[in-house]
Each structure stands twice: as C-alpha cells, then as structure tokens.
Design a protein around this motif. Structure first.
Motif, PDB file in Angstrom:
ATOM      1  N   PRO A   8       0.800  -1.231   0.000  1.00  0.00           N
ATOM      2  CA  PRO A   8       0.000   0.000   0.000  1.00  0.00           C
ATOM      3  C   PRO A   8       0.830   1.277   0.000  1.00  0.00           C
ATOM      4  O   PRO A   8       0.390   2.297  -0.545  1.00  0.00           O
ATOM      5  CB  PRO A   8      -0.825  -0.130   1.289  1.00  0.00           C
ATOM      6  CG  PRO A   8      -0.937  -1.598   1.516  1.00  0.00           C
ATOM      7  CD  PRO A   8       0.371  -2.166   1.064  1.00  0.00           C
ATOM      8  N   ILE A  43       1.722   2.005  -3.520  1.00  0.00           N
ATOM      9  CA  ILE A  43       0.503   2.405  -4.233  1.00  0.00           C
ATOM     10  C   ILE A  43       0.181   3.870  -3.955  1.00  0.00           C
ATOM     11  O   ILE A  43      -0.182   4.634  -4.860  1.00  0.00           O
ATOM     12  CB  ILE A  43      -0.674   1.492  -3.833  1.00  0.00           C
ATOM     13  CG1 ILE A  43      -0.470   0.099  -4.434  1.00  0.00           C
ATOM     14  CG2 ILE A  43      -2.019   2.078  -4.295  1.00  0.00           C
ATOM     15  CD1 ILE A  43      -1.415  -0.955  -3.899  1.00  0.00           C
ATOM     16  N   ASP A  71     -10.368   4.164  -9.177  1.00  0.00           N
ATOM     17  CA  ASP A  71      -9.853   3.933  -7.830  1.00  0.00           C
ATOM     18  C   ASP A  71      -8.327   3.833  -7.902  1.00  0.00           C
ATOM     19  O   ASP A  71      -7.783   3.035  -8.668  1.00  0.00           O
ATOM     20  CB  ASP A  71     -10.453   2.638  -7.278  1.00  0.00           C
ATOM     21  CG  ASP A  71     -10.011   2.343  -5.854  1.00  0.00           C
ATOM     22  OD1 ASP A  71      -9.209   3.121  -5.300  1.00  0.00           O
ATOM     23  OD2 ASP A  71     -10.465   1.319  -5.304  1.00  0.00           O
ATOM     24  N   ARG A 123      -6.273   2.449  -5.983  1.00  0.00           N
ATOM     25  CA  ARG A 123      -5.829   1.094  -5.633  1.00  0.00           C
ATOM     26  C   ARG A 123      -5.803   0.167  -6.842  1.00  0.00           C
ATOM     27  O   ARG A 123      -5.053  -0.826  -6.873  1.00  0.00           O
ATOM     28  CB  ARG A 123      -6.782   0.520  -4.559  1.00  0.00           C
ATOM     29  CG  ARG A 123      -6.375  -0.861  -4.016  1.00  0.00           C
ATOM     30  CD  ARG A 123      -5.131  -0.750  -3.171  1.00  0.00           C
ATOM     31  NE  ARG A 123      -4.626  -2.007  -2.662  1.00  0.00           N
ATOM     32  CZ  ARG A 123      -4.010  -2.946  -3.347  1.00  0.00           C
ATOM     33  NH1 ARG A 123      -3.859  -2.813  -4.638  1.00  0.00           N
ATOM     34  NH2 ARG A 123      -3.537  -4.019  -2.765  1.00  0.00           N
ATOM     35  N   LYS A 152      -6.669   4.917   0.688  1.00  0.00           N
ATOM     36  CA  LYS A 152      -6.862   4.536  -0.711  1.00  0.00           C
ATOM     37  C   LYS A 152      -5.921   3.418  -1.152  1.00  0.00           C
ATOM     38  O   LYS A 152      -6.053   2.895  -2.249  1.00  0.00           O
ATOM     39  CB  LYS A 152      -6.656   5.760  -1.611  1.00  0.00           C
ATOM     40  CG  LYS A 152      -7.725   6.840  -1.424  1.00  0.00           C
ATOM     41  CD  LYS A 152      -7.490   8.003  -2.366  1.00  0.00           C
ATOM     42  CE  LYS A 152      -8.569   9.070  -2.197  1.00  0.00           C
ATOM     43  NZ  LYS A 152      -8.358  10.218  -3.112  1.00  0.00           N
ATOM     44  N   GLY A 153      -4.985   3.051  -0.287  1.00  0.00           N
ATOM     45  CA  GLY A 153      -4.043   1.997  -0.656  1.00  0.00           C
ATOM     46  C   GLY A 153      -4.534   0.597  -0.398  1.00  0.00           C
ATOM     47  O   GLY A 153      -3.829  -0.369  -0.670  1.00  0.00           O
ATOM     48  N   TYR A 154      -5.767   0.461   0.118  1.00  0.00           N
ATOM     49  CA  TYR A 154      -6.268  -0.857   0.514  1.00  0.00           C
ATOM     50  C   TYR A 154      -7.503  -1.252  -0.281  1.00  0.00           C
ATOM     51  O   TYR A 154      -8.274  -0.404  -0.729  1.00  0.00           O
ATOM     52  CB  TYR A 154      -6.584  -0.869   2.014  1.00  0.00           C
ATOM     53  CG  TYR A 154      -5.362  -0.692   2.876  1.00  0.00           C
ATOM     54  CD1 TYR A 154      -4.645  -1.795   3.320  1.00  0.00           C
ATOM     55  CD2 TYR A 154      -4.903   0.577   3.222  1.00  0.00           C
ATOM     56  CE1 TYR A 154      -3.508  -1.643   4.097  1.00  0.00           C
ATOM     57  CE2 TYR A 154      -3.765   0.753   4.002  1.00  0.00           C
ATOM     58  CZ  TYR A 154      -3.078  -0.370   4.438  1.00  0.00           C
ATOM     59  OH  TYR A 154      -1.946  -0.214   5.198  1.00  0.00           O
TER      60      TYR A 154
END
Length: 351
Positions: free
Chosen positions: A111, A114, A173, A175, A308-310
C-alpha cells in the motif's frame, strides 16, 4: 552459501514436496526477475540447493535493481554460481545467453508504494512484462508469471472464485493501479502466446508471507504484524479488524509454483491457502498471545476514512482445486509459519 537453518528447512520441504518437477528443471537456463523479492529469492535458493544436492545443472540468472541487497538478503554469496544482472525491469533486457524459463516476479504491491508511486507499479507490470516477453521471443522462453488474486476484483457473491471467473475493478480507484496492470500483464501473456507462440504459466497468488518479506513500513497486514512482534511494538489496527484473510507460507507457495510450472503449459492457477481463514482482529490477538513475553497490546485507532491503498470490497475464497489435482496442498499451518518468520527476523540484523 545459504546457511540459515529456517530457509534451509523450507527449501528441503519445497524439494521434497515438488519432486515431480525436478526433472523439468534439469539442465535449464533460468532467469528470475525481481530476484530480491521474497518468493523470487526463495526460487533462487531452491535452484542453488538443487544444483548442490542433486546435480541438476541449472544455470541461474537473477535480475535485480540492487546487487548488494541480493547478496545480503538470503545469505547468498558471490561464490555461489549465479549470474546477477543489475537493472530495472522497465529497461530492455540485453542478455545474450539462451534462457529456457523466465520466472517473471518483478513487481510491487504494498500500500505504501501504491500511495506514493502508483505509476512505478503500472510500469513494472506492463512495460516490465513487455520487456520480458520481447526478450522471450528470441528463444521462445517459457514465462512463469507471478500474478495476484486481486485481478478478480469485486465478484458477485461467489462461493469460491475459479480461474475462469472475473469480477469488477473500478479504474477510477487509485488502488486499481495494481490489479488493473496485473490484468493487462496477464492479457499480454495470452496475446504473445497467440501471436508469437510464447508459452506461459500464470499463478494468481494470494497473501504469501515468510522469511524475506518486508516488515518495516510495508502496509500489508501480515508484514506489519510480524514487524510489530519483532520490534516489540503494540499492534495498532486502523479498522475493526472484521476483514478476513487466509495466508500462504512461502514454502507452500513456491512448491505450488514449481508444480504448476512443470505441468501443461499455457495454464492459469489459483494459489492460495484457504484452510485457515481468519479475521484481522483474530490474527492480531493470536500473534499477541503467541508472544506474551513481549507484552504487546492490540490497540484500535480507526481513521474516519479508509486509506486509498487498501482493497475496499469483501474477500471471496479462491478455488484451488485445479492445482490440487496435481497433488499440491498447503502444509504449513498459520501458527507454524508465523513462528518461523518471526524467528528468522529475530536472528538477523537487517530487515
């Protein structure tokens, strides 16, 4: 020479559990991209052990961005018979030697990357894969590709996801930079096979862990919890911990890779340990209780918005029956894998 007892025990287990794959590797020239990663460094170590113990005569080429890190990570020395290529996977591969098999494992999925460098993830998975496949055209090299369960996206409440299923990914998104680019890489494998007859094997791997993983500031739950235990830090959960995971220890994952690789070509396999599904909350409490002497507490610090990394959608188990037909099954139970991983990091001075 690798002398870490945990890694050596793991490698012996890999070899013992994938004996049918060994003849396929004999006298082959093999290139491993991203060879500083956990899975790929275990591949290198396994091939070294096969050469030393079984005289398999595997010629090993390791492509890395940092040669010094490669030699220090697994206890591999410059005396070991490995050719190390120091370059970014996003650059053209200029290697004159004939390569029979390419294990394309160069990628990043944590993450933190990302959030900070999503373009680097996209480039490694698309431009990097393009470079691998262009290089493979010269000798029709067999490409074994490390993909991810995340390519399935959000599925419509399936009981278990088969290799022929697919779900929804939201391209708006942030991610999605990881699974979307992995999807593209998979499709590139299909297209190069169709247009240039490049053979492939795709492994959709889920939540692998073990010695060699990154445990400081990685952002993935198992890595962070291992880091908390090793560094004697309280476990801080940024959610209620209700999300479910199922973790696959590195030796089981590598065994699956080798078994799948040695069977029929141009196939896709799910590779996941679905035997011990556990919530993040349960995992945190389990690990805290396993190391009571460290006096580690589980603390909840839930932010207003999810990072937002998940991944934001519910997990669906993978159907691994396709690879299980070849005799693969995960052997290492969760507590055993955690114990081995923590012990590994407690006995080294760099991670």
């Amino acid at each position: 020479m690798i002398n870490n007892t945990i890694i050596l025990d793991d490698i012996n287990e890999i070899i013992n559990n994938s004996t049918s794959s060994i003849p396929f590797l004999k006298n082959k020239s093999i290139l491993i991209t991203g060879a500083n990663g956990m899975l790929s460094s275990y591949l290198v170590a396994t091939f070294l052990k096969l050469n030393q113990n079984l005289n398999t005569n595997i010629k090993i080429y390791a492509l890395v961005r940092n040669k010094e890190k490669f030699y220090s990570k697994m206890g591999i020395s410059q005396e070991d018979n490995i050719t190390v290529i120091e370059q970014d996977i996003c650059k053209k591969i200029d290697l004159e030697e004939k390569i029979d098999i390419i294990f394309h494992f160069a990628s990043s999925s944590n993450p933190q990357t990302i959030l900070n460098s999503p373009i680097d993830i996209i480039k490694a998975n698309t431009l990097g894969t393009y470079n691998v496949l262009e290089f493979s055209k010269k000798n029709k090299s067999y490409v074994v590709f490390s993909s991810t369960r995340e390519i399935y996206g959000k599925t419509n409440e399936l009981e278990a996801i088969k290799e022929t299923d697919y779900g929804i990914l939201d391209p708006s998104d942030l991610r999605s930079c990881y699974p979307e680019s992995k999807r593209m890489a998979e499709n590139m494998m299909i297209c190069y096979n169709y247009q240039y007859n490049i053979p492939y094997c795709i492994l959709r791997i889920a939540h692998s862990y073990g010695p060699g993983m990154i445990i400081n500031n990685d952002g993935r739950i198992m890595a962070d919890l291992i880091g908390n235990i090793v560094n004697r830090q309280d476990i801080i959960l940024k959610s209620k911990g209700e999300a479910k995971r199922s973790f696959c220890y590195v030796s089981d994952a590598i065994t699956g890779v080798l078994i799948a690789m040695s069977k029929e070509k141009n196939q896709i396999y799910n590779l996941s340990n679905e035997k011990e599904e556990i919530t993040i909350k349960e995992l945190a409490n389990l690990m805290s209780s396993m190391y009571k002497d460290k006096q580690i507490s589980v603390i909840y610090n839930i932010p207003k918005e999810q990072s937002k990394g998940y991944v934001s959608f519910k997990r669906t188990p993978l159907d691994t029956s396709k690879i299980e037909k070849y005799g693969w099954t995960p052997k290492v139970k969760l507590q055993e894998g955690i114990t081995k991983t923590v012990q590994f990091f407690e006995n080294i001075n760099h991670y």
